[in-house]
Design an enzyme around this catalytic site. Structure first.
Site, PDB file in Angstrom:
ATOM      1  CB  THR A  58       9.877  -6.785  -4.889  1.00 59.25           C
ATOM      2  OG1 THR A  58       9.461  -5.976  -3.784  1.00 59.25           O
ATOM      3  CG2 THR A  58      11.361  -7.070  -4.756  1.00 59.25           C
ATOM      4  CG  ASP A 110      -6.179  -5.928   1.873  1.00 66.72           C
ATOM      5  OD1 ASP A 110      -6.263  -7.155   2.093  1.00 66.72           O
ATOM      6  OD2 ASP A 110      -5.128  -5.370   1.539  1.00 66.72           O
ATOM      7  CB  SER A 149       4.263 -10.556  -5.768  1.00 67.67           C
ATOM      8  OG  SER A 149       4.281  -9.319  -5.075  1.00 67.67           O
ATOM      9  NE  ARG A 150       6.764 -11.322 -13.568  1.00 62.49           N
ATOM     10  CZ  ARG A 150       7.931 -10.880 -14.008  1.00 62.49           C
ATOM     11  NH1 ARG A 150       8.193  -9.585 -13.977  1.00 62.49           N
ATOM     12  NH2 ARG A 150       8.838 -11.703 -14.473  1.00 62.49           N
ATOM     13  CB  ALA A 151       2.699  -4.530 -10.182  1.00 59.33           C
ATOM     14  CB  ILE A 152      -1.869  -7.695  -8.789  1.00 59.42           C
ATOM     15  CG1 ILE A 152      -1.064  -8.974  -8.517  1.00 59.42           C
ATOM     16  CG2 ILE A 152      -3.282  -8.038  -9.265  1.00 59.42           C
ATOM     17  CD1 ILE A 152      -1.616  -9.839  -7.424  1.00 59.42           C
ATOM     18  CB  THR A 153      -4.174  -3.335  -9.024  1.00 58.28           C
ATOM     19  OG1 THR A 153      -4.036  -3.460  -7.603  1.00 58.28           O
ATOM     20  CG2 THR A 153      -5.062  -4.451  -9.546  1.00 58.28           C
ATOM     21  N   GLY A 159       0.773  -1.226   0.000  1.00 63.12           N
ATOM     22  CA  GLY A 159       0.000   0.000   0.000  1.00 63.12           C
ATOM     23  C   GLY A 159       0.803   1.273   0.000  1.00 63.12           C
ATOM     24  CB  SER A 175      -2.614 -12.138   1.496  1.00 75.03           C
ATOM     25  OG  SER A 175      -1.777 -11.611   0.495  1.00 75.03           O
TER      26      SER A 175
END
Length: 529
Positions: free
Chosen positions: A240, A293, A231-235, A205, A301
């Protein structure tokens, strides 16, 4: 290290079963449901979509209508997809056109036979309906739900129902533990022979919060094992893995990860290549769209990926701010307690760091721009972002204390010394070389500063609007795109002084971002003098 694949019947997101078209079905039945596969090159993120003609014999015989869920079978592989129909032109009457997600999961070639029929009922949906009415779910129910989610059985509507049910009536402690366990069990798991295995994770966030490459370099420089899967960006404008990919390859398989870690004690790789808690990425995509969330889902998560990665000691970064994911001290304390309690059930020792989430970290927002900030800190450039360095040292220091390399309260000092001495930069370069070679981050060809509309003092910076602006500029798909911040909270500004600069690789994306900036208030709020 070993990778144990849960659910060995899955291949690339498709279920693998005995071919039903070679035994039980009659020749007439097989012909009635058979079409020719066609690759349409349509990208639908991870949603499997199939396009068929309204006058297709399969649609007529099966009674299929737009937005039906259908079972697609090709050889021994099968997936569930959402049906869209076309009148003519897009596909032939005897063809089924597939989105890229569906095509890759089925492993097809153009013209391959494809069989289409109604799927069996998704039994775990009864548990979702029960949860909507406030009933608690047992571990077996959550395991079945997560298994069906990963197998592609759930549409976005189904996923939204599950997420909303867990937010309207929050998961209790037992459900959160069971959900975490289920998310771990339906994916891969890594096992390491040497310990302790250190890790860090931010609850997210906060734009520009790219501490991981710095933290891994510092910790690994002290001979502690920190195999970081990211992880890759989702939204968001960058994950990273997206940032690290501008500096070195990140799409490593399990043997390559093991080689890097055995050689350098650490790595920074994309977790998607090894399917750690794959349900998490699916759920996050829907949570972000709904802007939901809930605490239980957030805990599951955050922890499921770390447990699946084989971590034993974990530092958690919880940014707190009015436009961060966690918005109050009370919410941060509650989340910290929940994270600690659930982590302890799985034998995961944690240190939780509450940090400032009132504004973006560093100067860059977007993969390459954040990579430049990382390099400036690691290389100890005189104009490097101090806030990023301080945050990274605080997290790395906590890990050095957890790993026994520093005494209580001395970790941050040791982390800072590791940076200033050049040891962290040396280690980072070696990690990059071990992952396939160091790269130079790209630069955007189109830039435009955004001027301050008035003189005064910067009183607030909206993290969410900054993230949105960076995405409209093209991040993370365009690695060089994003925002370069020029001001921080409390800074004095003059009329027309640039508060940030937009970076884009195409004129169209630059204009999208400029239009949003012009029509949106208080992205950077200035208190008049």
């Amino acid at each position: 290290m070993a990778g144990d694949r849960a659910g060995a019947s899955r291949t690339g997101g498709a279920a693998v079963r005995p071919d039903p078209h070679t035994s039980l079905a009659s020749p007439a039945e097989v012909h009635r449901s058979r079409l020719r596969a066609r690759r349409l090159g349509i990208y639908t993120h991870d949603q499997a979509v199939v396009f068929m003609r309204t006058d297709c014999h399969v649609c007529r015989s099966e009674g299929l209508t737009p937005h039906s869920r259908v079972l697609l079978s090709a050889g021994a592989r099968e997936i569930i997809a959402t049906l869209y129909q076309a009148s003519d032109g897009l596909v032939g009457v005897d063809e089924a056109g597939l989105s890229e997600a569906a095509w890759s999961r089925l492993g097809l070639s153009d013209g391959d036979p494809l069989f289409v029929r109604h799927p069996d009922p998704v039994l775990s949906l009864s548990s979702v309906r029960a949860r909507i009415y406030g009933n608690r779910l047992e571990g077996t129910m959550l395991r079945a739900i997560m298994s069906d989610v990963v197998r592609g059985q759930y549409s976005d509507v189904h996923l939204s129902a599950f997420i909303t049910a867990g937010a309207a009536v929050p998961f209790d402690r037992d459900e959160t533990i069971a959900l975490t366990r289920a998310m771990v069990e339906v994916g891969d798991r890594l096992a390491w022979t040497n310990g302790p295995i250190l890790d860090k994770r931010s609850v997210g966030g906060l734009p520009g919060n790219r501490t991981t490459p710095i933290v891994v370099a510092i910790v690994a420089a002290h001979g502690l094992t920190i195999p970081k899967t990211s992880s890759r960006a989702i939204t968001s404008p960058a994950g990273t893995a997206d940032t690290m990919e501008t500096l070195a390859p990140v799409d490593l398989d399990l043997p390559a990860i093991r080689r890097v870690v055995e050689r350098e004690y650490g790595c920074i790789v994309w977790g998607g290549a090894v399917r750690l808690s794959p349900a998490d990425d699916i759920l996050i995509r829907i949570e972000r769209a709904l802007d939901i969330d809930s605490e239980g889902q957030l805990v599951a998560s955050v922890l499921s990926k770390k447990i699946a990665a084989g971590s034993t000691r974990l530092v958690l970064d919880v940014p707190v701010g009015p436009t961060a994911k966690v918005r109050s001290a009370e919410a941060a304390q509650a989340l910290s307690r929940a994270l600690s309690e659930v982590a302890s059930v799985f034998g995961l020792e944690t240190t939780i760091v509450l940090s400032d989430g009132s504004q973006p970290v560093g100067r860059g927002v977007g993969p390459a721009l954040e990579a430049h900030d990382v390099l400036a800190v690691l290389q100890q450039a005189c104009d490097g972002p101090n806030d990023l360095q301080e945050r990274a040292c605080r997290l790395a220091g906590a890990l050095l204390e957890l790993g026994g390399r520093a005494g209580k309260g001395d970790g941050m000092r040791l982390a800072a010394e590791t940076l200033s001495s050049g040891r962290a930069w040396d280690k980072f370069q070696r990690i990059c070389e071990a992952q396939g070679g160091m790269r130079t981050p790209p630069e955007a060809s189109h830039r435009r500063p955004l001027p301050a509309p008035a003189a005064g003092k910067v009183s607030s910076i909206d993290n969410r609007k900054i993230a949105r602006l960076a995405k409209l500029a093209g991040a993370p798909e365009a690695k060089a795109a994003g925002i370069e911040m020029h001001v921080r909270l409390g800074d004095p500004v003059e009329v027309g002084q640039p508060v940030c600069t937009l970076h884009a690789v195409t004129p169209g994306e630059l204009n999208y971002a400029l239009d949003y900036a012009a029509s949106t208030e208080d992205i950077v709020e200035i208190e008049p003098r």
